[in-house]
Design an enzyme around this catalytic site. Structure first.
Site, mmCIF file in Angstrom:
data_model
loop_
_atom_site.group_PDB
_atom_site.id
_atom_site.type_symbol
_atom_site.label_atom_id
_atom_site.label_comp_id
_atom_site.label_asym_id
_atom_site.label_seq_id
_atom_site.Cartn_x
_atom_site.Cartn_y
_atom_site.Cartn_z
ATOM 1 N N GLU A 213 0.849 -1.189 0.000
ATOM 2 C CA GLU A 213 0.000 0.000 0.000
ATOM 3 C C GLU A 213 0.888 1.244 0.000
ATOM 4 O OE1 GLU A 213 -2.709 -0.092 3.292
ATOM 5 O OE2 GLU A 213 -3.869 -1.760 2.467
ATOM 6 N N HIS A 255 -5.677 3.845 7.047
ATOM 7 C CA HIS A 255 -4.458 3.147 7.434
ATOM 8 C C HIS A 255 -3.380 4.194 7.684
ATOM 9 C CE1 HIS A 255 -5.165 -1.148 5.638
ATOM 10 N NE2 HIS A 255 -5.992 -0.847 6.618
#
Lengths: 301, 403
Positions: A213, A255
């Protein structure tokens, strides 16, 4: 074989009397996971699903040697519970909690380094070595729907997308050795680069899929390791979030690892470095199973 | 992560004993005039907005007299800096700066803990420093403790090439900044520049403090610091984002994360951080932007899904809705679908006219499929259809509705 977790691993559950822990304990036991003890302060002498409960980790490990502690403990209690497991020298501590303050995680990781304890998480979903054992939420009540035993390792910063990879592979008839959800936070105890050498020396694993990510230097570190030829098994990579690079800075999808800072962490750079290091980089998620087939051809059993 | 306004950041530093250039907040030109008189000499007038790059945006002005301070304030108030309307300015004593340093305290993913960054070559963007003069940046991993040991601070200043009293003064500032970083659960404390004035005094003219929102449960005082209508990191919240915030506040067992993109046409309610990214990427690949991104953590979610769907579909200009996420391991998905379907039915949505694609897989999938059949025309996908294929379906259907 598999990495870190198999049917012989002895598991301790902290927070075992909580609702979530009870639910997942049932699923874990049903799958064959060897849960030997639980901890819940003030509940010593009770049993949950036949598993004996202790007040402290110290008293639990005195009676039952354990390999892994799984923490079903909310974020605000995570630091204390993790430090308890570390001080009792449990070799591997799995932190499931989402939203642990960064100063707390820093303290946990710092202490774990001193004591030589491996931390997985925080904000990790769990892990599974299909056909052998599973921890945390991974696989849920019907793990066979998503996972089957086989030659592919999975490491994912997104717990959910690790399952999506497992499901796509299983539907293609390709099984997995061990899936580890490493957590989506900026500070995590175990990274791609920490796990790749374990997969490298695991005879069951022939290739590993990484789900990355935006943010952090974890994928960059993996690229360096792969490029150094210390990892000879083919590695398949998918990095999500390239479209975020077109957005204003400061935006985040939750996140905390997703913040791109100090010039590192952009998905396009991660992909470039991994490609240059020799990894098979998927442009689309749906390419993953085909790249895995390619990797398995390159690394015959 | 919540970025504090500059006067709040400077206040925290001052309270920790860091020398800060004197300042006051002004809400009117007259007030700015009065502050400038008190401070005497040239002052800086800075727009108080939670955005970076204020210098470049023309939000920082140096003036020589109280009258000019009032004029600069009148110009800034009501202006918009980086999407934020200016409602207050900071009036601050102008320093006669002779040297500029850079320092920041934050967390580093590869170190796995806190780092202190320091450079004697301050006054430029950190990104610029990292890419052009990386050797001028001292990066020191520190043990996560309550205090930064004095000797570590001295070693950092020494490594940056400082000497004599300057080395000692900078080390003191670093130690005090670490105390702010730790005591206030900050994610970032940045001082750029850390200035040395004509008298040789080390002093802070500006600072950025970002709080770690994951620690808000133990900081009730943050409620006073942070504007609830606040920002999403780069612009003020839209009315729809504020509405989703209200919906989120109705139940503490789960948390919603929501963003609106004014240029998008496809409402996106794909939950799970990773799957949201995958869907966002694929929409972009197909030339689309989502109108929304929406995530919700596990908890009592049905009512929130219902309220959120109703609010989101009230947004004008939508051409379709995609809802769902990655295959669920253990959370029953029919609970979410129940909320969405209830909203769609109440709104009288006919998916033959307003395209709706569901991509739900995992426990409860059969119930979810049956529920979705209550809304005519919903395209229900399970794990046999990839997230990307589901995105292709909504884009294809929505394209037919382009005006």
């Amino acid at each position: 074989m598999s990495i870190l977790l198999d049917e012989h691993s002895r598991i301790l559950i902290q927070g075992i009397t909580g609702q979530q822990a009870r639910t997942h304990l049932k699923y874990m036991l049903k799958y064959g996971t060897r849960v030997v003890a639980g901890v819940s302060p003030g509940k010593a002498g009770f049993e949950v699903e036949g598993v004996p409960v202790y007040d402290t980790v110290r008293s639990a490990v005195r009676q039952h040697p354990v390999d892994i502690a799984v923490l079903f403990i909310p974020a605000r209690g995570a630091r204390d519970a993790a430090l308890e497991a570390i001080e009792s020298e449990v070799p591997l501590v799995l932190l499931l909690a989402e939203g642990v303050p960064h100063h707390d995680t820093a303290q946990i990781l710092g202490r774990a380094r001193v004591r030589g304890v491996r931390i997985i998480g925080p904000n990790a979903q769990g892990m599974i070595s299909p056909g052998k054992a599973k921890l945390g939420g991974t696989g849920g009540q019907f793990p066979d729907r998503i996972y089957m035993p086989g030659p592919v390792g999975i490491i994912s910063r997104s717990g959910g997308m690790g399952g999506e990879i497992g499901s796509a592979l299983t539907h293609q008839g390709i099984g997995q050795s061990t899936y580890v959800s490493i957590g989506g936070d900026l500070l995590i105890g175990t990274t791609f680069a920490d796990l790749l050498p374990l997969y490298e020396s695991d005879p069951q694993t022939r290739t590993v899929v990484l789900f990355g990510e935006p943010g952090t230097g974890h994928e960059e570190a993996a690229a360096e390791l792969i490029g150094s030829r210390k990892i000879t098994k083919p590695i398949v990579v998918f990095i999500a979030g390239e479209a975020l690079e077109g957005l204003p800075r400061g935006m985040s999808f939750g996140h905390t690892g997703g913040l791109i800072a100090r010039g590192i962490g952009s998905p396009s750079r991660k992909k470039r470095l991994l490609r240059e290091a020799g990894a098979l980089v998927a442009e689309r998620f749906t390419e993953i199973p085909y790249l895995v087939e390619e990797a398995l051809r390159r690394r015959p059993a | 992560m919540t970025r504090l306004l500059e006067h709040q950041s400077l206040g925290l530093l001052e309270a920790a004993g860091v020398p800060v250039a004197p300042f006051r907040v002004a809400r009117t030109p007259d007030a700015a005039d009065a502050v400038a008189r008190t401070l005497q000499g040239p002052v800086m007038v800075k727009a108080l907005v939670p955005a970076g790059g204020r210098q470049k945006a023309g939000a920082v002005t140096r003036v020589d007299s109280p009258a000019e301070a009032a004029a600069a304030t009148a110009k800034l108030l009501g202006a918009t800096i980086g999407h934020f309307p200016v409602q207050e300015v900071l009036v601050q004593k102008c320093l006669d700066i002779r040297e500029e340093y850079f320092c920041a305290l934050t967390f580093d993913s590869e170190v796995g803990g806190p780092v202190v960054l320091f450079s004697a070559a301050g006054g430029v963007d950190i990104e610029e420093l990292v890419s052009h003069r990386p050797e001028a940046l001292v990066t020191r991993a520190v043990e996560p403790a309550v205090e930064l040991p004095g000797f570590v601070a001295l070693e950092i200043a020494e490594a940056a090439g400082l000497k004599g009293q300057r080395l000692i003064d900078v080390a003191k500032v670093l130690t005090a900044l670490y105390t702010v970083f730790r005591a206030h659960d900050a994610f970032l404390v940045e001082v750029n520049p850390l200035a040395v004035d004509a008298a040789g005094t080390v002093v802070v003219p500006s600072a950025v403090v970002t709080l770690d929102s994951q620690a808000d449960f133990r900081h009730p005082e943050w409620a006073r610091l942070v504007d609830p209508a606040g920002s999403n990191g780069w612009r003020p919240l839209t009315p729809l984002e504020r509405r989703l915030g209200e919906i989120d506040a109705t139940d503490p067992t789960s948390a919603i994360r929501f963003n609106e993109f004014t240029e998008g046409h496809i409402a996106c309610m794909v939950t799970g951080g990773g799957s949201g990214l995958v869907v966002f990427d694929h929409l972009a690949r197909l030339g689309e932007t989502p109108a929304t991104t929406f995530d919700i953590t596990p908890g009592r979610v049905e009512e929130k899904m219902y309220l959120a769907t109703k609010a989101i579909l009230g947004r004008p200009g939508l051409r379709g809705l995609i809802a769902g996420g990655n295959i669920s391991n253990f959370i029953p998905i029919d609970v979410k679908v129940r909320g969405v379907v209830r909203a769609l039915r109440e709104l009288g949505v006919n998916a033959h006219e307003f395209p709706v694609v569901f991509r739900y897989a995992g426990p409860g999938v059969e119930t979810a499929r049956a529920l979705s059949a209550e809304v005519p025309g919903v395209d229900f996908c399970d794990e046999q259809v990839s997230l990307e294929a589901a995105v292709e379906r909504i884009v294809r259907r929505a394209a037919r509705r382009k005006p």
